[in-house]
Design a protein around this motif. Structure first.
Motif, PDB file in Angstrom:
ATOM      1  N   ASN A  57     -27.669 -71.292  43.643  1.00  0.00           N
ATOM      2  CA  ASN A  57     -26.716 -71.164  42.576  1.00  0.00           C
ATOM      3  C   ASN A  57     -26.241 -69.502  42.631  1.00  0.00           C
ATOM      4  OD1 ASN A  57     -26.743 -73.706  41.547  1.00  0.00           O
ATOM      5  ND2 ASN A  57     -28.676 -73.174  40.200  1.00  0.00           N
ATOM      6  N   ALA A  58     -27.097 -68.749  42.834  1.00  0.00           N
ATOM      7  CA  ALA A  58     -26.715 -67.178  43.179  1.00  0.00           C
ATOM      8  C   ALA A  58     -25.794 -67.191  44.143  1.00  0.00           C
ATOM      9  CB  ALA A  58     -28.198 -66.648  43.368  1.00  0.00           C
ATOM     10  N   VAL A  59     -25.745 -67.635  45.213  1.00  0.00           N
ATOM     11  CA  VAL A  59     -25.098 -67.801  46.327  1.00  0.00           C
ATOM     12  C   VAL A  59     -23.727 -68.317  45.890  1.00  0.00           C
ATOM     13  CG1 VAL A  59     -24.502 -68.645  48.983  1.00  0.00           C
ATOM     14  CG2 VAL A  59     -26.740 -67.736  48.210  1.00  0.00           C
ATOM     15  N   ASN A  60     -23.762 -69.411  45.248  1.00  0.00           N
ATOM     16  CA  ASN A  60     -22.238 -69.852  44.913  1.00  0.00           C
ATOM     17  C   ASN A  60     -21.670 -69.147  43.694  1.00  0.00           C
ATOM     18  OD1 ASN A  60     -22.642 -72.074  46.340  1.00  0.00           O
ATOM     19  ND2 ASN A  60     -23.698 -73.347  44.725  1.00  0.00           N
ATOM     20  N   GLN A  61     -22.495 -68.481  42.926  1.00  0.00           N
ATOM     21  CA  GLN A  61     -21.724 -67.544  41.938  1.00  0.00           C
ATOM     22  C   GLN A  61     -21.246 -66.430  42.531  1.00  0.00           C
ATOM     23  OE1 GLN A  61     -24.569 -65.991  38.814  1.00  0.00           O
ATOM     24  NE2 GLN A  61     -22.939 -65.274  37.770  1.00  0.00           N
ATOM     25  N   ALA A  62     -22.005 -65.635  43.591  1.00  0.00           N
ATOM     26  CA  ALA A  62     -21.618 -64.653  44.447  1.00  0.00           C
ATOM     27  C   ALA A  62     -20.146 -64.930  45.203  1.00  0.00           C
ATOM     28  CB  ALA A  62     -22.544 -64.226  45.450  1.00  0.00           C
ATOM     29  N   GLN A  63     -20.228 -66.179  45.886  1.00  0.00           N
ATOM     30  CA  GLN A  63     -18.890 -66.637  46.460  1.00  0.00           C
ATOM     31  C   GLN A  63     -17.670 -66.777  45.438  1.00  0.00           C
ATOM     32  OE1 GLN A  63     -20.057 -70.225  48.287  1.00  0.00           O
ATOM     33  NE2 GLN A  63     -20.984 -69.047  50.337  1.00  0.00           N
ATOM     34  N   GLN A  64     -18.025 -67.144  44.174  1.00  0.00           N
ATOM     35  CA  GLN A  64     -16.900 -67.391  43.315  1.00  0.00           C
ATOM     36  C   GLN A  64     -16.429 -66.020  42.744  1.00  0.00           C
ATOM     37  OE1 GLN A  64     -18.514 -69.879  40.193  1.00  0.00           O
ATOM     38  NE2 GLN A  64     -18.620 -71.577  41.394  1.00  0.00           N
ATOM     39  N   GLU A  65     -17.395 -65.033  42.602  1.00  0.00           N
ATOM     40  CA  GLU A  65     -17.054 -63.824  42.449  1.00  0.00           C
ATOM     41  C   GLU A  65     -16.106 -63.078  43.303  1.00  0.00           C
ATOM     42  OE1 GLU A  65     -20.479 -61.625  41.272  1.00  0.00           O
ATOM     43  OE2 GLU A  65     -20.825 -62.741  39.242  1.00  0.00           O
ATOM     44  N   ARG A  66     -16.538 -63.206  44.709  1.00  0.00           N
ATOM     45  CA  ARG A  66     -15.786 -62.840  45.665  1.00  0.00           C
ATOM     46  C   ARG A  66     -14.365 -63.406  45.837  1.00  0.00           C
ATOM     47  NH1 ARG A  66     -17.368 -64.654  51.717  1.00  0.00           N
ATOM     48  NH2 ARG A  66     -16.047 -66.399  50.759  1.00  0.00           N
ATOM     49  N   GLU A  67     -14.265 -64.876  45.648  1.00  0.00           N
ATOM     50  CA  GLU A  67     -13.161 -65.301  45.494  1.00  0.00           C
ATOM     51  C   GLU A  67     -12.105 -64.728  44.518  1.00  0.00           C
ATOM     52  OE1 GLU A  67     -11.582 -67.229  47.787  1.00  0.00           O
ATOM     53  OE2 GLU A  67     -13.286 -67.446  48.969  1.00  0.00           O
ATOM     54  N   THR A  68     -12.737 -64.347  43.148  1.00  0.00           N
ATOM     55  CA  THR A  68     -11.908 -64.002  42.312  1.00  0.00           C
ATOM     56  C   THR A  68     -11.558 -62.484  42.414  1.00  0.00           C
ATOM     57  OG1 THR A  68     -13.171 -65.266  40.653  1.00  0.00           O
ATOM     58  CG2 THR A  68     -12.250 -63.210  39.524  1.00  0.00           C
ATOM     59  N   LEU A  69     -12.046 -61.735  42.815  1.00  0.00           N
ATOM     60  CA  LEU A  69     -12.088 -60.381  43.339  1.00  0.00           C
ATOM     61  C   LEU A  69     -10.872 -60.397  44.334  1.00  0.00           C
ATOM     62  CD1 LEU A  69     -15.309 -58.564  43.461  1.00  0.00           C
ATOM     63  CD2 LEU A  69     -13.685 -58.386  41.844  1.00  0.00           C
ATOM     64  N   ILE A  70     -10.865 -61.297  45.357  1.00  0.00           N
ATOM     65  CA  ILE A  70      -9.724 -61.326  46.411  1.00  0.00           C
ATOM     66  C   ILE A  70      -8.589 -61.644  45.834  1.00  0.00           C
ATOM     67  CG2 ILE A  70      -8.994 -62.782  48.353  1.00  0.00           C
ATOM     68  CD1 ILE A  70     -12.004 -62.716  49.043  1.00  0.00           C
ATOM     69  N   ASN A  71      -8.432 -62.971  44.852  1.00  0.00           N
ATOM     70  CA  ASN A  71      -7.342 -62.992  44.093  1.00  0.00           C
ATOM     71  C   ASN A  71      -6.702 -61.967  43.307  1.00  0.00           C
ATOM     72  OD1 ASN A  71      -7.627 -65.841  45.301  1.00  0.00           O
ATOM     73  ND2 ASN A  71      -8.822 -66.527  43.473  1.00  0.00           N
ATOM     74  N   GLN A  72      -7.504 -61.259  42.797  1.00  0.00           N
ATOM     75  CA  GLN A  72      -7.135 -60.138  41.828  1.00  0.00           C
ATOM     76  C   GLN A  72      -6.635 -59.041  42.607  1.00  0.00           C
ATOM     77  OE1 GLN A  72     -10.417 -58.934  39.535  1.00  0.00           O
ATOM     78  NE2 GLN A  72     -10.289 -60.638  38.079  1.00  0.00           N
ATOM     79  N   ALA A  73      -7.125 -58.793  43.748  1.00  0.00           N
ATOM     80  CA  ALA A  73      -6.425 -57.828  44.613  1.00  0.00           C
ATOM     81  C   ALA A  73      -5.313 -58.324  45.254  1.00  0.00           C
ATOM     82  CB  ALA A  73      -7.566 -57.538  45.724  1.00  0.00           C
ATOM     83  N   GLU A  74      -5.196 -59.649  45.661  1.00  0.00           N
ATOM     84  CA  GLU A  74      -3.919 -60.037  46.340  1.00  0.00           C
ATOM     85  C   GLU A  74      -2.784 -60.242  45.309  1.00  0.00           C
ATOM     86  OE1 GLU A  74      -4.521 -64.013  47.592  1.00  0.00           O
ATOM     87  OE2 GLU A  74      -5.549 -63.226  49.578  1.00  0.00           O
ATOM     88  N   ALA A  75      -2.980 -60.448  43.900  1.00  0.00           N
ATOM     89  CA  ALA A  75      -2.144 -60.278  43.002  1.00  0.00           C
ATOM     90  C   ALA A  75      -1.515 -58.873  42.727  1.00  0.00           C
ATOM     91  CB  ALA A  75      -2.721 -60.913  41.503  1.00  0.00           C
TER      92      ALA A  75
END
Length: 326
Positions: free
Chosen positions: A213-231
């Motif tokens: 669960n911790a790994v999945n949460q970290a991956q989701q946060e990484r995807e969120t940051l990537i999406n924000q950076a791309e935006a």
């Protein structure tokens, strides 16, 4: 207390008279019970005569040879059936569905392609499309289907990583198992058609679930940051490119304007010089007059005298001319 003995006397003639009728009634009743069969609307009956397939009957009231000479198996060919793996559900009328997972861990615990464990629960929905093959091609078709389903799921899960099974690859796993299981059913000729394979739940084993669960949460946060950076990139970079393009176009327009003006002034000077060469006095006088025409309106009060400065022209209303000039 007195002992009383009661004696029942049965007339032998009565026994001889009614015994055959009683026996015949029992035989007739047994023939009706064993020979009349009702097939439901979602079923079809397969009749076996002395252990060999004889015929298939449609829904409704049907008659077979009684006393075990013929037997009938009712096959639900119009009903969707299901098999559950890793859990069991009980659906009582008027009560909510209850799920039981204990003691079924051996079915759901699987090894993925990257040597990790995953707890996979799934449901196989199927229909019986050929009752003859279902009964006679495979011994215990339901047990065989369960074994094939488990083997197919373990094969597909074993070819993928644990992250694929837990997250993005769930639908692909279900589709691949459905195709593989149907191919196996066709090969075994068990008369079963697979309607759907549904992954009910996929989880890591309980001891390591917090880490996953911790790994999945970290991956989701990484995807969120990537999406924000791309935006942010899509917002800033096109704007900067537009401003840069605008600056370049303005610079090019300014350069073109300056070059054209310089060329025009050079050509004007050349034309004046050519005219001056042809008629110096006339050209000189014309240039003088044009220059004075531009300069005089910009001067304030004007006093015009002669060359010696003795005589003053009293009437030279240049200011009024300037004021009335539009």
């Amino acid at each position: 207390m007195e002992d009383r003995n009661y004696e029942v006397n049965i007339d032998p003639d009565w026994i001889k008279k009614f015994a055959p009728r009683i026996i015949g009634g029992f035989i007739l009743l047994a023939a009706v019970v064993t020979g009349v069969k009702t097939v439901g609307p979602e079923e079809e009956g397969v009749v076996i005569q002395l252990g060999k397939y004889n015929r298939t009957v449609d829904p409704g009231l049907n008659f077979i040879v009684p006393f075990g000479v013929e037997r009938m198996f009712k096959i639900p060919v119009q009903r969707q059936l299901k098999q559950e793996f890793g859990f069991r559900s009980t659906d009582s009328s008027g009560a909510p569905t209850q799920y039981t997972k204990s003691s079924y861990g051996d079915e759901s615990m699987m090894l993925t392609g990257d040597l990790n464990l995953s707890d996979v629960e799934w449901v196989v929905q199927y229909r019986i499309v050929d009752s003859y093959r279902y009964l006679f091609r495979v011994r215990n078709a339901e047990k065989t289907l369960r074994d094939m389903s488990e083997a197919a799921m373990r094969k597909i899960v074993g070819d993928r990583t644990v992250n694929e099974v837990l997250t993005v690859g769930r639908q692909e796993v279900a589709s691949s198992v459905e195709v593989l299981l149907q191919r196996m059913c066709d090969e075994y000729e068990n008369g079963i058609r697979i309607d759907q394979v549904v992954l009910q739940d996929v989880n890591p084993p309980e001891p390591v679930k917090p880490s996953f669960n911790a790994v999945n949460q970290a991956q989701q946060e990484r995807e969120t940051l990537i999406n924000q950076a791309e935006a942010e990139y899509n917002r800033v970079i096109p704007r900067a490119r537009g401003e840069a393009e605008e600056t370049i176009q303005l610079a090019e327009a300014y350069a073109l304007n300056r070059v054209n003006r310089a060329k025009g002034e050079a050509e004007r000077f050349t034309s004046l010089f050519d005219a001056y060469v042809k008629a110096p006095e006339v050209t000189k006088q014309r240039i003088y007059l044009e220059t004075m025409e531009r300069v005089l309106p910009k001067i304030g009060n004007k006093i015009i005298v002669d060359e010696k400065g003795n005589n003053v022209l009293p009437l030279l209303n240049i200011d009024k001319v300037k004021t009335n000039t539009p």
